[in-house]
Design a protein around this motif. Structure first.
Motif, short mmCIF file in Angstrom:
data_model
loop_
_atom_site.label_atom_id
_atom_site.label_comp_id
_atom_site.label_asym_id
_atom_site.label_seq_id
_atom_site.Cartn_x
_atom_site.Cartn_y
_atom_site.Cartn_z
N VAL A 158 0.72 -1.54 0.09
CA VAL A 158 0.12 0.22 0.10
C VAL A 158 0.97 1.21 0.33
CG1 VAL A 158 -2.11 1.34 1.07
CG2 VAL A 158 -1.66 -1.27 0.98
N SER A 159 0.76 2.43 -0.98
CA SER A 159 1.38 3.09 -0.87
C SER A 159 0.45 4.37 -0.41
CB SER A 159 1.43 3.92 -2.15
OG SER A 159 2.52 2.20 -3.03
N ARG A 216 -8.81 -2.46 3.33
CA ARG A 216 -9.14 -1.00 3.34
C ARG A 216 -9.61 -0.49 4.38
NH1 ARG A 216 -12.61 1.55 -1.05
NH2 ARG A 216 -11.98 3.65 -0.61
N LYS A 217 -10.81 -1.52 6.07
CA LYS A 217 -10.36 -1.56 6.33
C LYS A 217 -9.29 -1.90 7.56
CE LYS A 217 -13.52 -4.19 10.05
NZ LYS A 217 -14.30 -5.27 9.74
N ARG A 218 -8.31 -2.78 7.53
CA ARG A 218 -7.54 -2.86 7.90
C ARG A 218 -6.42 -1.86 8.04
NH1 ARG A 218 -3.15 -6.80 8.64
NH2 ARG A 218 -5.19 -8.13 8.13
N ILE A 219 -6.55 -0.29 7.46
CA ILE A 219 -5.61 0.33 6.85
C ILE A 219 -5.97 1.77 7.70
CG2 ILE A 219 -4.19 -0.20 5.14
CD1 ILE A 219 -5.86 1.08 3.34
N SER A 220 -7.69 1.73 7.37
CA SER A 220 -8.24 2.77 7.89
C SER A 220 -8.26 3.60 9.15
CB SER A 220 -10.09 2.13 8.18
OG SER A 220 -10.20 3.00 8.88
N GLU A 267 -6.48 7.13 7.99
CA GLU A 267 -6.87 8.92 9.58
C GLU A 267 -6.35 9.33 10.07
OE1 GLU A 267 -10.89 7.88 7.49
OE2 GLU A 267 -10.39 9.72 9.37
N ASN A 268 -5.17 8.55 10.35
CA ASN A 268 -4.17 9.49 11.13
C ASN A 268 -3.53 10.50 9.92
OD1 ASN A 268 -4.35 8.13 13.55
ND2 ASN A 268 -2.80 6.82 13.41
N ALA A 317 -9.03 12.49 -0.29
CA ALA A 317 -8.35 11.27 -0.21
C ALA A 317 -9.41 10.47 -1.17
CB ALA A 317 -8.54 10.32 1.15
N SER A 318 -8.90 9.27 -1.54
CA SER A 318 -8.91 8.39 -2.58
C SER A 318 -8.50 7.34 -2.91
CB SER A 318 -8.75 9.10 -3.93
OG SER A 318 -7.61 8.91 -4.14
N PHE A 319 -8.69 5.76 -3.20
CA PHE A 319 -7.86 4.90 -2.84
C PHE A 319 -8.30 3.98 -4.23
CE2 PHE A 319 -6.76 0.85 0.05
CZ PHE A 319 -7.54 -0.54 -1.48
#
Lengths: 365, 848
Positions: free
Chosen positions: A138-139, A203-207, A211-212, B277-279
């Protein structure tokens, strides 16, 4: 295969990599490797089939033909390039000592609770299941670029995330061969469906991290916007004063008003530029995928409730020695306490929401 | 020592003893020390005893009465008891009665003294105590005010930096220390206004106003300034409150406020508050689907190795830069630190204002390369002066492996807008880019990074160039300029405002706060200004970068041409002038011929042969005469001078010439004289070039190089340069010299300039040496000084124009003189700029 936090020893890495790629490697000195490069790899190393590598500056100086290996050096870059085309898909087996469990009902009762139903075991059988363990890179791109690796495991039977598996990852023993018998081979589901689920979990894990980062960026954005806001606010006030003084002079007034419009447009541009600058883009890509096979017990449980008799399938995992998670049939979030409502098994949170809706509906009527 | 009698003179007879108690001065020190927790403080009281006799006052005793270290404020009573003990001692000694003792207080010895009561000594104590206590209290108050003022100054600075909480703390502390000071409540009001706490803000504003009105001893100007500030604070409070109220009220009409209306514009309430923000998930890697469906699995070892390989490629922020190892440069520590600072702290928007010669281009290149390597930048625009377009393109390619197209290719695109949309990486001249139709095309693009070299061309915000650059949509922006301030401080303001609008406030705020009245260049509140500048500007100096550059010493070898040579030179020059007037041959060729004439007649001869078929018959005859004379020329005066020069030194020599024909002529001549020169020119292959340089370093004594040796090659092992001919562009001369006179050179660089008398080169040398002092300047300074002069036309063209158009030697000398004077003016301006820089930035401007 879980991303380790410890620094990578370049010599060790290079040795394993060359050997895995079919080259012959011999060590010399404390920090040297001689490599007879496999034929199909020679082109990656500028046509050299023999490499004398040093991983220490002291060793490198002794002989002219020795190549120093560091981050960014041609040999390492070549090796990384080769590896980027290898190791994409692998499989392993988890062979538990005992695939079946005897007191299943007891273990089931320890894990799950029903408020308005009584479960009982109807039948059980051994099956094979699979887990898709995705390594994602993840970048996080803003006015900086930070990269991270995340391991996400998706159970290919339940399509739920295997959080517990990851916690015990380091205790698992991966084997190349299957040692259990008497179970039909597991059929892999569609890879797109699996990867989609994995991305949802990712997506849930990196949330939290996202946010930080957003909060961090917003701090700077806020400061910049405040600066821009104040600047244009003051500028506008100054223009306003000039406008007031220019009331009696139509051509001057016109010029001042044009300037005001131009400044307004400029302000919008600057705000847009600032927002764009701090924009956070997250890009995820799959590095590789490991399919883990193992046997587990398929247990069919019946439920006696006021709604009638219901039946559901649960899985006993002999590797983790626990039942696999079960998701609420309303919100799809795994839970351990359920109640039967109509034909569905719902979690307590969904029950509260439903109760509230019923109360509100009553109140309105 | 005679001391003037005390004022006013007493009506009774003067006592022989007068005591001055100087308390104020020293209490100040006491109070100041006590602000530092845990530190000891000291106090002392100085007592001066003077004898007054028959109108004369004689000082007989001066001593620090009390001097001790204490942890708490001194007790005035203790001080007084010490004083009176001593006074009584002196009274006994000089046999003076107690009613003849006078006490004075003053701030300084010699200042107007105020006589206090002079009661009998016995009742002195309480009177003196009250005086001392009063002066002590007064001093404490003064000290508190000073401290509170400093806190307010710091608060103002934090307010500028938008650090509101810290600023509020400072103002509140100041208010506690000095409750009667008007500035703290004013500062607090401004912060509360921003926080939309209207009532509290109003209360503080009212308090500030009341306190200000009670403050004594305020000059008219200061009163006006503070009143103005209070008024502004009130207006701001009112307008913000009204704006907020209007925005919260739903609109009553369908029409929304147009851009030009008072309402939402200018308010701070329509600012976005969150970061977009985008994913994005890249699709499955190639082959994964295929392998998955085919059940084609690889080993666990490769699986693990692939993962480790990814970890090795990781980018963890800008702590570790990738660009330096990939760039083909000898980067210096200050350059890497600068790049890191721009990337990390300044987040890609900075003014690089290093002193000349320290490598701003390299720094900008490192930042650009870093962004490109990390995939953060793809669309780049570099804006430079026309004469540097090719140089930038070549440097980016050679040093950073970055391919740029330049606007030299724009003619291939129709419409020209396609050029701007097609190429992601462009170098353009600012003067071209700001003109239509290019301006519109550029403003329609969105750039990741824009670099502007010689950014002092953007010093005036009323110019098209400034507005243009300001309007370009860009994420990152680098401005490069060794001289961000040329005429006045507002130029610096204009540059910073392009980077960060509002960083230095509005123009009027900036002038009020940071520019001394009546001076364009003198800064005030320098510390605050510097702290704001540090957020956007990096300035390395040679001293701070620890990059010493060696001295260079230049000698002009003025050559007396033989009669035949002189005749030929003038004949050729006249012919060139004639052809130019008739517009027979292109100016480029004429310029080439004239320059070749200053190099060698052999070079001239070859060119003449090439153009002979193109000239008309009247000129052709003259042409043949010249060719014949050239062919018959026996010896060249210049070559003989070169031989003499070489015989006087054993050093390695780098001989530069502009022309291949001259190079081959020099080679032939020197070989006949027993030397073994090595040749270096553009036709050599890269390995041949490397070999030539290696031979020169290890074995050879003489290297003869054409302009290709002036670019990129580093020859700091050699320290003697011979300019056998001179390019007409001073920057090219600089480039030549820069091959040896550069960072890394340890010895003095000797430069020998050959020029035949009464030739263009002779005049050129006079200007460059006498007016510009080119050969004593630091590398890069010439470019800076001549920058203004060569904005529209380069130096070669200017010189050629003068040479071609002069009808006589007198006219030529006059025009050359004018050019020289212009250069002197530009140099003066540059020196003034440097002076101003020293005032603002000084030696203690923190850089990297």
């Amino acid at each position: 295969m879980k991303p380790s936090e410890s620094p990578i020893d370049l010599k060790d890495f290079s040795k394993r990599a060359f050997e895995a790629l079919g080259s012959v490697v011999e060590e010399w000195g404390a920090a040297g490797l001689d490599v007879l490069v496999a034929d199909d790899l020679v082109s990656y190393f500028r046509g050299q089939d023999i490499l004398r590598l040093s991983f220490s500056p002291l060793e490198a100086s002794e002989r002219d033909e020795t190549q120093r290996v560091t981050l960014g050096s041609p040999v390492l870059e070549g090796l990384l390039h080769v590896l980027s085309n290898k190791g994409l898909l692998a499989r392993a087996y988890l062979n538990p000592l005992h695939a079946e469990s005897r007191n299943v009902e007891e273990k089931f009762a320890r894990k799950f609770h029903w408020e308005n139903a009584k479960p009982y075991l109807k039948s059980s059988s051994l099956e094979e299941t699979g887990r898709a363990c995705f390594q994602f890179k993840v970048s996080f791109l803003s006015d900086d670029r930070i990269e991270r690796l995340y391991l996400i495991s998706v159970n290919l039977t339940t399509f739920l995330e295997e959080v517990r598996l990851l916690r015990e990852w380091d205790l698992l023993f991966f084997e190349h061969e299957r040692r259990y018998e008497g179970v039909a081979a597991f059929c892999l589901p569609d890879v797109d469906r699996v990867s989609e689920r994995a991305v949802v979990f990712l997506r849930k894990r990196i949330s939290p991290e996202l946010e930080n980062m957003k909060a961090f960026q917003e701090k700077f954005l806020k400061r910049d916007l405040l600066r821009i806001g104040d600047y244009y606010h003051e500028l506008f006030r100054e223009i306003g004063r000039k406008e007031a003084k220019a009331e009696g002079d139509p051509s001057l007034l016109d010029r001042v008003r044009k300037r005001k419009t131009a400044v307004a447009l400029d302000r919008q541009k600057k705000i847009r530029d600032a927002v764009e600058k701090y924009r956070l883009d997250v890009r995820a890509e799959i590095v590789n995928l490991l399919i883990l096979y193992q046997p587990w017990m398929r247990c069919v449980f019946g439920f006696k409730s006021r709604s009638g008799d219901l039946e559901r399938v649960f899985y006993w995992d002999p590797v983790l020695k626990d039942f696999s998670d079960y998701a609420c049939e309303q919100c799809q979030i795994p839970s351990s306490t359920f109640m039967v409502r109509g034909p569905k098994f719902i979690c307590l949170k969904c029950k509260e929401v439903k109760d509230e809706n019923i109360r509100m509906a009553h109140a309105q009527s | 020592m005679k001391i003037p009698p005390p004022f006013p003179p007493p009506s009774f007879s003067v006592s022989p003893l007068a005591v001055s108690v100087y308390s104020n001065h020293y209490f100040k020190e006491v109070v100041a020390f006590l602000h530092e927790e845990g530190k000891k403080s000291a106090y002392y009281v100085k007592m001066r005893i003077a004898l007054e006799k028959e109108g004369m006052v004689e000082e007989i005793y001066e001593k620090k009465l009390i001097h001790k270290e204490i942890f708490s404020p001194p007790d005035p009573e203790e001080i007084v008891s010490n004083i009176t003990r001593r006074i009584k001692h002196f009274a006994r000694r000089y046999k003076v009665s107690s009613d003849r003792i006078f006490f004075y207080t003053s701030d300084h010895p010699g200042e107007k003294k105020t006589r206090i009561l002079n009661p009998p000594l016995g009742r002195l104590d309480s009177k003196v105590v009250s005086v001392i206590r009063e002066s002590y209290d007064h001093k404490i108050e003064e000290e508190k005010m000073t401290h509170a003022f400093k806190l307010c100054e710091e608060g103002e600075r934090l307010l500028q930096e938008r650090r509101f909480r810290a600023a509020l703390r400072h103002f509140r502390d100041a208010s506690q220390i000095a409750p009667n000071f008007y500035l703290p409540p004013l500062g607090i009001c401004e912060i509360l206004t921003r926080e939309e706490k209207w009532e509290d803000a109003r209360t503080h504003l009212k308090q500030a106003k009341e306190l200000f009105e009670k403050t004594p001893k305020i000059s008219g100007n200061q009163r006006n300034r503070v009143n103005g500030r209070i008024e502004e604070a009130l207006l701001r409070l009112q307008s913000n409150q009204e704006a907020k109220a209007k925005v919260s009220t739903p609109p009553t009409s369908a029409s929304s406020s147009p851009a030009g209306s008072d309402e939402p514009f200018g308010a701070r309430t329509d600012l976005p508050s969150s970061v977009p923000a985008s994913f994005a998930f890249e699709s499955l890697p190639p082959f994964l689907r295929e392998y998955y469906q085919a059940g084609k699995f690889e080993g666990l070892d490769l699986h693990a190795l692939r993962l480790e390989a990814e970890r090795l490629k990781f980018l963890e922020g800008f702590d570790e830069l990738l660009a330096p190892s990939q760039a083909r440069i000898d980067s210096y520590e200050h350059q890497i630190r600068t790049a890191r600072m721009v990337l990390r702290r300044m987040r890609g928007r900075a003014l690089l204002a290093d002193e000349v010669g320290l490598g701003k281009t390299i720094e900008a290149g490192l930042v650009l390369k870093e962004y490109v390597m990390r995939g953060m930048v793809s669309k780049v625009l570099i804006l430079v002066v026309p004469s540097l377009v090719s140089q930038w393109r070549d440097e980016m390619a050679e040093k950073f492996d970055l391919a740029f197209v330049t606007t030299e290719e724009i003619h291939r695109f129709e419409p020209s807008a396609l050029f701007w949309t097609t190429h992601p990486q462009v170098i353009a001249s600012l003067s071209l880019a700001r003109r239509e139709p290019h301006q519109s095309s550029i403003l329609n693009q969105e750039y990741d990074l824009v670099i502007v070299d010689e950014a002092h061309h953007l010093r005036n915000r009323e110019t098209i160039a400034w507005k243009f650059v300001s309007q370009i949509r860009k994420k990152y922006l680098l401005l490069l300029s060794a001289t961000p301030i040329q005429n006045d401080l507002e130029e610096l303001y204009n540059l910073v405002t392009i980077l960060h609008p509002g960083q230095l406030g509005t123009p009027s705020q900036f002038r009020r706060q940071f520019v001394e009245r009546g001076s364009l260049r003198k800064p005030k509140n320098t510390e605050t200004l510097r702290s704001l500048l540090r957020e956007v500007m990096i300035r390395n100096t040679r001293a701070s970068a620890k990059v010493p550059l060696p001295r260079r010493i230049a000698r002009t070898i003025s050559i007396e041409l033989s009669d035949e040579e002189r005749r030929l030179y003038h004949l050729l020059s006249e012919w060139i002038r004639g052809v130019h007037r008739q517009k027979g041959i292109s100016r480029m060729i004429l310029s080439l011929l004239q320059r070749q004439a200053g190099s060698s007649f052999r070079a001239v001869s070859l060119t003449l042969q090439k153009i002979a078929p193109e000239v008309d018959s009247t000129c052709r005859n003259l042409l043949f005469e010249i060719k014949k004379a050239v062919a018959c020329l026996e010896e060249s005066s210049k070559l003989l001078a070169l031989e003499r020069a070489l015989s006087h030194t054993r050093e390695k020599c780098l001989i530069f010439t502009e022309f291949l024909e001259t190079q081959s002529h020099l080679d032939q001549f020197l070989r006949e004289k027993g030397y073994e020169p090595i040749l270096f020119h553009g036709s050599l292959t890269p390995s041949e070039k490397v070999e030539a340089l290696r031979r020169f370093q290890n074995e050879g004594r003489i290297l003869i190089s054409t302009p290709s040796g002036g670019e990129g090659t580093n020859l700091e092992f050699c320290r003697t340069v011979i300019n056998y001919d001179l390019p007409w562009n001073p920057m090219k001369i600089e480039q030549r010299i820069g091959r040896v006179h550069r960072i890394g050179q340890t010895g003095e660089t000797l430069i020998y300039n050959f020029a035949a008398k009464e030739t263009v080169e002779d005049y050129l040398l006079k200007i460059l040496d006498e007016k510009l002092n080119l050969f004593e300047l630091v590398v890069g300074e010439a470019e800076t000084i001549l920058g203004e002069l060569t904005e529209e036309k380069d130096f070669e063209e200017i010189l050629m124009d003068i040479w071609l158009e002069a009808a006589s030697t007198e006219e030529l000398e006059l025009k050359i003189g004018h050019l020289g004077n212009r250069i002197v003016e530009e140099k003066e301006k540059y020196l003034q700029i440097r002076k101003c820089d020293d005032v603002l930035f000084g030696a203690d401007y923190e850089t990297v």
